[in-house]
Design a protein around this motif. Sequence first.
Motif, PDB file in Angstrom:
ATOM      1  N   LYS A   1     -14.806  11.805 -12.383  1.00  0.00           N
ATOM      2  CA  LYS A   1     -15.502  10.514 -12.363  1.00  0.00           C
ATOM      3  C   LYS A   1     -14.515   9.363 -12.523  1.00  0.00           C
ATOM      4  N   ARG A   2     -13.419   9.649 -13.213  1.00  0.00           N
ATOM      5  CA  ARG A   2     -12.432   8.580 -13.460  1.00  0.00           C
ATOM      6  C   ARG A   2     -11.587   8.326 -12.200  1.00  0.00           C
ATOM      7  N   LEU A   3     -11.391   9.395 -11.396  1.00  0.00           N
ATOM      8  CA  LEU A   3     -10.422   9.270 -10.298  1.00  0.00           C
ATOM      9  C   LEU A   3     -11.031   9.307  -8.897  1.00  0.00           C
ATOM     10  N   ALA A   4     -12.315   9.716  -8.773  1.00  0.00           N
ATOM     11  CA  ALA A   4     -12.909   9.856  -7.426  1.00  0.00           C
ATOM     12  C   ALA A   4     -12.778   8.535  -6.665  1.00  0.00           C
TER      13      ALA A   4
ATOM     14  N   LEU B   1       0.849  -1.207   0.000  1.00  0.00           N
ATOM     15  CA  LEU B   1       0.000   0.000   0.000  1.00  0.00           C
ATOM     16  C   LEU B   1       0.879   1.250   0.000  1.00  0.00           C
ATOM     17  N   LYS B   2       1.951   1.175   0.758  1.00  0.00           N
ATOM     18  CA  LYS B   2       2.853   2.338   0.824  1.00  0.00           C
ATOM     19  C   LYS B   2       3.485   2.590  -0.548  1.00  0.00           C
ATOM     20  N   LYS B   3       3.857   1.489  -1.210  1.00  0.00           N
ATOM     21  CA  LYS B   3       4.444   1.639  -2.550  1.00  0.00           C
ATOM     22  C   LYS B   3       3.415   2.250  -3.508  1.00  0.00           C
ATOM     23  N   LEU B   4       2.179   1.761  -3.383  1.00  0.00           N
ATOM     24  CA  LEU B   4       1.112   2.294  -4.261  1.00  0.00           C
ATOM     25  C   LEU B   4       0.953   3.789  -4.023  1.00  0.00           C
ATOM     26  N   LEU B   5       0.918   4.172  -2.749  1.00  0.00           N
ATOM     27  CA  LEU B   5       0.747   5.594  -2.422  1.00  0.00           C
ATOM     28  C   LEU B   5       1.885   6.419  -3.010  1.00  0.00           C
ATOM     29  N   ALA B   6       3.082   5.879  -2.861  1.00  0.00           N
ATOM     30  CA  ALA B   6       4.269   6.616  -3.348  1.00  0.00           C
ATOM     31  C   ALA B   6       4.232   6.759  -4.860  1.00  0.00           C
ATOM     32  N   ASP B   7       3.556   5.825  -5.508  1.00  0.00           N
ATOM     33  CA  ASP B   7       3.552   5.827  -6.973  1.00  0.00           C
ATOM     34  C   ASP B   7       2.441   6.697  -7.552  1.00  0.00           C
ATOM     35  N   MET B   8       1.511   7.127  -6.672  1.00  0.00           N
ATOM     36  CA  MET B   8       0.359   7.893  -7.165  1.00  0.00           C
ATOM     37  C   MET B   8       0.718   9.354  -7.373  1.00  0.00           C
ATOM     38  N   SER B   9       0.125   9.951  -8.393  1.00  0.00           N
ATOM     39  CA  SER B   9       0.360  11.388  -8.619  1.00  0.00           C
ATOM     40  C   SER B   9      -0.388  12.173  -7.547  1.00  0.00           C
ATOM     41  N   LEU B  10      -0.056  13.447  -7.401  1.00  0.00           N
ATOM     42  CA  LEU B  10      -0.750  14.316  -6.443  1.00  0.00           C
ATOM     43  C   LEU B  10      -2.232  14.336  -6.758  1.00  0.00           C
ATOM     44  N   GLU B  11      -2.545  14.422  -8.039  1.00  0.00           N
ATOM     45  CA  GLU B  11      -3.960  14.473  -8.452  1.00  0.00           C
ATOM     46  C   GLU B  11      -4.687  13.186  -8.040  1.00  0.00           C
ATOM     47  N   GLU B  12      -4.019  12.060  -8.296  1.00  0.00           N
ATOM     48  CA  GLU B  12      -4.667  10.790  -7.924  1.00  0.00           C
ATOM     49  C   GLU B  12      -4.909  10.724  -6.420  1.00  0.00           C
ATOM     50  N   LYS B  13      -3.941  11.200  -5.659  1.00  0.00           N
ATOM     51  CA  LYS B  13      -4.079  11.125  -4.192  1.00  0.00           C
ATOM     52  C   LYS B  13      -5.250  11.996  -3.742  1.00  0.00           C
ATOM     53  N   VAL B  14      -5.282  13.214  -4.261  1.00  0.00           N
ATOM     54  CA  VAL B  14      -6.384  14.120  -3.866  1.00  0.00           C
ATOM     55  C   VAL B  14      -7.731  13.487  -4.202  1.00  0.00           C
TER      56      VAL B  14
ATOM     57  N   MET C   1     -12.341   0.599 -12.580  1.00  0.00           N
ATOM     58  CA  MET C   1     -10.963   0.129 -12.360  1.00  0.00           C
ATOM     59  C   MET C   1     -10.168   0.095 -13.654  1.00  0.00           C
ATOM     60  N   GLU C   2     -10.877  -0.219 -14.739  1.00  0.00           N
ATOM     61  CA  GLU C   2     -10.175  -0.230 -16.055  1.00  0.00           C
ATOM     62  C   GLU C   2      -9.643   1.171 -16.358  1.00  0.00           C
ATOM     63  N   ASN C   3     -10.440   2.186 -15.973  1.00  0.00           N
ATOM     64  CA  ASN C   3     -10.042   3.558 -16.334  1.00  0.00           C
ATOM     65  C   ASN C   3      -9.091   4.195 -15.323  1.00  0.00           C
ATOM     66  N   HIS C   4      -8.946   3.555 -14.166  1.00  0.00           N
ATOM     67  CA  HIS C   4      -8.110   4.213 -13.150  1.00  0.00           C
ATOM     68  C   HIS C   4      -6.627   3.920 -13.425  1.00  0.00           C
ATOM     69  N   PRO C   5      -5.764   4.959 -13.360  1.00  0.00           N
ATOM     70  CA  PRO C   5      -4.342   4.757 -13.701  1.00  0.00           C
ATOM     71  C   PRO C   5      -3.685   3.644 -12.874  1.00  0.00           C
ATOM     72  N   HIS C   6      -4.083   3.533 -11.572  1.00  0.00           N
ATOM     73  CA  HIS C   6      -3.499   2.455 -10.757  1.00  0.00           C
ATOM     74  C   HIS C   6      -4.518   1.351 -10.454  1.00  0.00           C
ATOM     75  N   HIS C   7      -5.669   1.410 -11.177  1.00  0.00           N
ATOM     76  CA  HIS C   7      -6.709   0.377 -11.018  1.00  0.00           C
ATOM     77  C   HIS C   7      -7.108   0.178  -9.558  1.00  0.00           C
ATOM     78  N   ILE C   8      -7.163   1.331  -8.840  1.00  0.00           N
ATOM     79  CA  ILE C   8      -7.590   1.255  -7.430  1.00  0.00           C
ATOM     80  C   ILE C   8      -9.113   1.083  -7.391  1.00  0.00           C
ATOM     81  N   PRO C   9      -9.639   0.151  -6.637  1.00  0.00           N
ATOM     82  CA  PRO C   9     -11.100  -0.064  -6.607  1.00  0.00           C
ATOM     83  C   PRO C   9     -11.853   1.127  -6.003  1.00  0.00           C
ATOM     84  N   LEU C  10     -13.077   1.288  -6.457  1.00  0.00           N
ATOM     85  CA  LEU C  10     -13.975   2.350  -5.977  1.00  0.00           C
ATOM     86  C   LEU C  10     -14.688   1.823  -4.718  1.00  0.00           C
TER      87      LEU C  10
END
Length: 736
Positions: free
Chosen positions: A49-52, A6-19, A72-81
């Motif tokens: 809608k793609r990143l919320a 999870l920490k690696k995933l967080l580190a890999d996410m862009s600022l926009e994705e995190k927000v 999930m298909e559209n999410h850059p890191h395929h994080i579940p909604l």
Amino acid sequence: MKKSDLKKLLADMSLEEKVMQLVQIPGYEFEQDAAVTGLSDKKSSDKVKRLAGSTLGVWGADKAIALQKRYMENHPHHIPLLLMLDVIHGHKTVFPCPLGQGATFDPEVAKKGAEIQAKEASAEGVHVTFSPMADLVRDARWGRVVESTGEDKYLNGKMVSAMVEGYQGTSLKDKGHVASCIKHFAAYGGAEAGRDYNDVELSEHTLREQYLPAYKEGIKAGARLVMTSFNTLNGIPSSGNKWLMKDILRKEMKFKGVLISDWAAIAEMVNWGFAKDMKEASRLAMEAGVDIDMCTGCYGGNLQNLVKEGKVSEKLLDEAVMRVLELKNDLGLFEDPYRGASVEKSLEVCLCDEHRKVARDAVRKSLVLLENMGSVLPLSSKKIAFIGPYADEKKIHSSWAISGEPDKNVTIKEAAKELLGAGDAELKFAKGSNMLLDKTDIGSGVFEADDDSNKELLEEALDIAKWAGEIVLCLGEDIGQSGESTSRVDIRIPAPQKALFDAVCNVTDRSKKKLITLIFNGRPLDLEDIPQKSDALLICWRPGTEGGHGILDVLTGAYSTSGKLPVSFPWSVGQEPLHYDHYNTGRPKPKEGQTIFSSRYLDCPNEARFPFGFGLGYSEFEVSAVKLSKKKLSKDEDFIEASVTVKNIGKVEATETLQLYIRDVAGSRVRPVKELKGFEKVTLSPGKSAKVSFRIDETMLRFFTINNKFESEEGKFVAFIGTDSKTNNSAEFELV
Ligand code: GLC
């Protein structure tokens, strides 16, 4: 997923994705028939809608699976909604509203109900429920009393923790469970004048002693989310209240889960005049530790800039995002984004016979019998008339049963025909009046007001009233008269129904036929002259799917009533806010004799008309004097056993709820005349008796003293044990 991943995933996410993980958008942006439970006219951009990170108001296995797949298909890191929904007293099998569940004084009922609700909701793709509501309520004018379990912190705490256990089970990886969200933090039920979304002014000791305990019990039970409330607390909106969210919730209550705002509550800090604009509101909410922004453009439109400008630290952002990712991970969404949701599973569990059976039992236990003159109940006549808008009404759930199916509810008429019609009783039914005068009775008109012609309705009703040996009047608030944004200054039943009640009374010779009144309500009501003009009066709350069956089970005598009031019923709305655990004042109104210069109303009693903890059964119980194992209690590992012997001196098996109240006679701050500290249900056959005992220890005597900490103080106490909060059956002891 492991925490390190999870920490690696967080580190890999862009600022926009995190927000965007902290942004929740309304379900109708994904599914047109999603539930709309708040004000929001805006449409999110495709990017949002793609990143919320989450949505609310969507259910249905096929829809949820398709949405999750697409997302999930559209999410850059395929994080579940995350899919969230208000399942507050039922998904498809709808249980009695929480206020009715409070009336059972049986946490097991709440736990079993929550387990079933979680099983049904998770089968339909729901991950989080916005329940239980742990708000203490003392003002019947407030529309959301219906969603609480009542006016007592101890009862609320027991019911709330039971619901959390039911929803979450022992592991969120268990697909039949959902994450629970305690709401609305904090003290939303204390809104001034009972007006929804209003300010709350509370002393710290009242907040801590009365309003916070039930939230704390829910968090101790492991609730994974908490929702901020709409109100200000002493001038500060909850969503921006650092003291409340950081010092109390996070530090003192040790809450480590996800803090989500209520719908638009962050943006509304601008309306409150607490934030100058949405950007400042976003900063204030982040600093207070609000992780998810429900349905406004605050976080999505401002957080990136706030971080870039150094006004919100990226560390703070990362902590919030990690809490959201951990919740998704603990739900097993990274391994199985659909969490076992399937149409087959939904068809198997939703509204299945087993669930209906449990719901029917919950209804029986929730009903509160306020009058039963001459033991007129159970019904016995061979000619029974059921009259009133609720005689054959499907909408007997609460307005919050948003995923329920009203046509699956069992009405009074359906149950009467099934349970009475089979026998030799002749039954007749008539609506008698419209539910409401007109739409103004329900404000926004969200719920349609019927408008059949009153004249014909009444004639038909009076005909069968004259024919009948027993009349069952089925009256009450409209479904749209309790719930969010439904405060009322007139808490009587709607005028057309009172007119019907009066007309039926006028043609009823009570020496020859009996009048039984059922009330469907989401709050305490001013019952006017209904109690004295009814031979029996049964409070049914909002009973849900099995309402008709549970109520007829009691009317036919298959079950004795055992419910107890979780809220005080007033003589007049003018008494509100009203609660049993009040202070004595310096001039308590004497029982009789001189009353001038005493704390009183000239035109109304001080006391509740029907007190907290009150409820009749079909039998009678004798309660012995209170016995104490000793008279002195010390502060160390010591306890006193307080006990009574209860005997069923009636003719049928019945259940009584013995209640332990304690009074601290003198303290460094004044203390309530009584406080509920325990309750015990006992079921006895006629002639049988049982000992009921309670353990009193020093921790139960602690309060928020003048030293601003929870501690007990030596001195005299009184222990009461009785069948409602008016009991004077007591014995004194001393803390030394
Ligand atoms: C509403 C309610 C809250 C509910 C939320 C999501 O405004 O205040 O209880 O959980 O929005 O529907």
